[in-house]
Design an enzyme around this catalytic site. Structure first.
Site, PDB file in Angstrom:
ATOM      1  N   HIS A 331       0.755  -1.155  -0.128  1.00  0.00           N
ATOM      2  CA  HIS A 331       0.126  -0.098  -0.108  1.00  0.00           C
ATOM      3  C   HIS A 331       0.851   1.354   0.096  1.00  0.00           C
ATOM      4  O   HIS A 331       2.099   1.011   0.316  1.00  0.00           O
ATOM      5  CB  HIS A 331      -0.907  -0.155   1.133  1.00  0.00           C
ATOM      6  N   GLU A 337       4.726   6.599   8.484  1.00  0.00           N
ATOM      7  CA  GLU A 337       4.528   5.430   9.389  1.00  0.00           C
ATOM      8  C   GLU A 337       6.198   5.291   9.930  1.00  0.00           C
ATOM      9  O   GLU A 337       6.892   4.840   9.293  1.00  0.00           O
ATOM     10  CB  GLU A 337       4.147   4.348   8.854  1.00  0.00           C
ATOM     11  N   HIS A 361       8.356   4.787   6.733  1.00  0.00           N
ATOM     12  CA  HIS A 361       7.823   4.796   5.344  1.00  0.00           C
ATOM     13  C   HIS A 361       7.009   6.355   5.364  1.00  0.00           C
ATOM     14  O   HIS A 361       5.769   6.276   6.017  1.00  0.00           O
ATOM     15  CB  HIS A 361       6.893   3.948   4.920  1.00  0.00           C
ATOM     16  N   HIS A 367       5.251   0.406   0.360  1.00  0.00           N
ATOM     17  CA  HIS A 367       5.922  -0.663   1.160  1.00  0.00           C
ATOM     18  C   HIS A 367       4.897  -1.691   1.343  1.00  0.00           C
ATOM     19  O   HIS A 367       3.500  -1.708   1.017  1.00  0.00           O
ATOM     20  CB  HIS A 367       6.193   0.272   2.488  1.00  0.00           C
TER      21      HIS A 367
END
Length: 442
Positions: A331, A337, A361, A367
């Site tokens: 996604h 994140e 990320h 990722h």
């Protein structure tokens, strides 16, 4: 240590270390019992709505105005505050780090703070910072408080004891502690060095997310959040008070311990939570739900459904979905994140992501599972299976997370992280609508 429910959710607590120290029927009597001083600690504007209004009344040996003298600036070179944008030279991309080694030198919870990322703007009270703490020594005759935000502490190695104005809290791996903005505390490792993660929240306080269609139960339940009972320190010895304010650090010397609250009542207090009491929900027929079902706490922003910070965990749980890719799917996300692993193995990264490690990320960087996890999940016999002995977490924010020089130059930065997706090649065959058997060669 007797504990109660979590503050900030309609609860109002009262606790006293001496009988009769809490006044009854009013907050600030003309004369307090035992010669104490009444003082209010406010975590929200006075006129905030009742549901978000947070304050506690403290009854203490001396008022906090005695906790300051002539401040002097001090340096904490590794603790950074947003906005903090440096030209570290690294190109954009997914990042992952090995654990930061615990040093032999003497470092306290404060001097051992190492900032990995910053996001948002402390001056406008939005965003966060992600830190690693390395605590090898106790804070002795020293206390700290932050005017910049609350601290969410996630131990990974060793235990920490926090002696705060409102009581004592001890946490270890699998537990968290939250220390509110403005609360004075002292930290000491218990039984050896402690390492872990800290989310410094500049914005609205962490609260429980709305459950929506889930209803009244599951996820994090308020009864499992614990607040300390009153405890005080009558200690008339020199003490250093360290204050973090707008990214600056200041210190002053006073002649006594400021951890002198004999009684308190209210809903603005430190608390702890055992992550193993989180009750996960998930698909029981097919598909892998959004990771928002793993949100323990959220710090809301002004935009509904878009958090300043979400604190998310990936704990032990059963995987039962049929005809489904069970690990997290690939996604791209508007949120940024920062992940860490407390113990065990993360199911989407079977190698390279170890306890004490970290990954980042940022917004809209793709990722997902590495090649081995993808192959394993794609061809697994989809019987019910329980993921055990695992606990990963994520600090997720709506703001881009900027690397510090410390993070960009860590020897443990994995320059081959992106290679974990090598081999995810094209499987497409227009003449074969059925997924090929793994034993077949092309």
């Amino acid at each position: 240590m007797t504990l109660g429910y979590m503050p900030g959710f309609g609860n109002d607590f009262e606790t006293e270390a001496l009988p009769g120290a809490l006044p009854q029927g009013q907050n600030s009597p003309q004369r307090c019992a035992y010669g104490l001083y009444a003082e209010q600690l406010s975590g929200s504007p006075f006129t905030a709505p009742r549901g978000t209004n947070e304050r506690s009344w403290l009854y203490r040996l001396r008022p906090s105005v005695r906790h300051t003298s002539r401040f002097r600036r001090i340096e904490m070179p590794f603790w950074k505050t947003a906005p903090h944008v440096v030209d570290h030279g690294l190109p954009l991309g997914p990042l992952r780090w090995d654990p930061v080694p615990i040093p032999a030198e003497s470092l306290t919870f404060v001097t051992g703070m190492r900032t990995m990322t910053t996001a948002g703007d402390v001056y406008t009270q939005v965003g966060m910072a992600a830190h690693v703490y390395l605590a090898t020594a106790p804070m002795v005759d020293e206390v700290f408080f932050s005017a910049d935000g609350e601290l969410l502490v996630v131990p990974e190695t060793g235990r920490l004891l926090f002696a705060t104005e409102l009581g004592r809290i001890e946490v270890g791996p699998g537990e968290i502690a939250v220390l509110p903005r403005g609360l004075k505390f002292r930290a000491e490792p218990v039984g050896g060095p402690s390492r872990g993660y800290v989310c410094e929240n500049y914005g609205a306080k962490f609260t429980l997310p709305d459950r929506g269609p889930i209803g009244a139960n599951c996820l994090a339940n308020p009864r499992d959040f614990k607040t300390p009972v009153a405890w005080y320190e009558e200690k008339d010895t020199p003490t250093r008070v360290i204050v973090k304010w707008c990214g600056q650090f200041n210190a002053c010397e006073i002649g006594h311990s400021p951890l002198d609250v004999v009684a308190w009542h209210g809903n603005y207090a430190p608390y702890k939570y055992d992550l193993r009491t989180f009750s996960p929900v998930g698909a029981i027929l097919f598909d892998h739900p959004d990771p928002s079902i793993f949100t323990v706490m959220t710090a809301p922003s002004g935009e509904a459904g878009t958090a300043n910070i979400d604190f998310v965990i990936f704990p032990e749980r059963w995987m039962v979905a049929e005809h489904s890719f069970r690990p997290p799917w690939y996604h791209m996300n508007i949120m940024s994140e920062f992940m860490g692993l407390i113990y065990g193995q993360y199911d989407a990264k079977e190698t390279g992501f170890v306890p004490g490690g970290m990954s980042l990320h940022n917004c809209m960087l793709p990722h997902g599972p590495d090649k081995s996890a993808f192959d394993k999940a794609s061809h697994a016999d989809l019987k019910p299976v329980k993921l055990t002995g695992t606990m990963a977490f994520m600090f997720e924010t709506r703001f881009p997370q900027q690397l510090t020089d410390f993070a960009a130059t860590l020897p443990g930065l994995q320059d081959d992280y992106a290679d974990c997706w090598t081999g995810l090649d094209k499987n497409f065959r227009a003449d074969r609508p059925v997924w090929p058997d793994p034993s077949e060669t092309r």
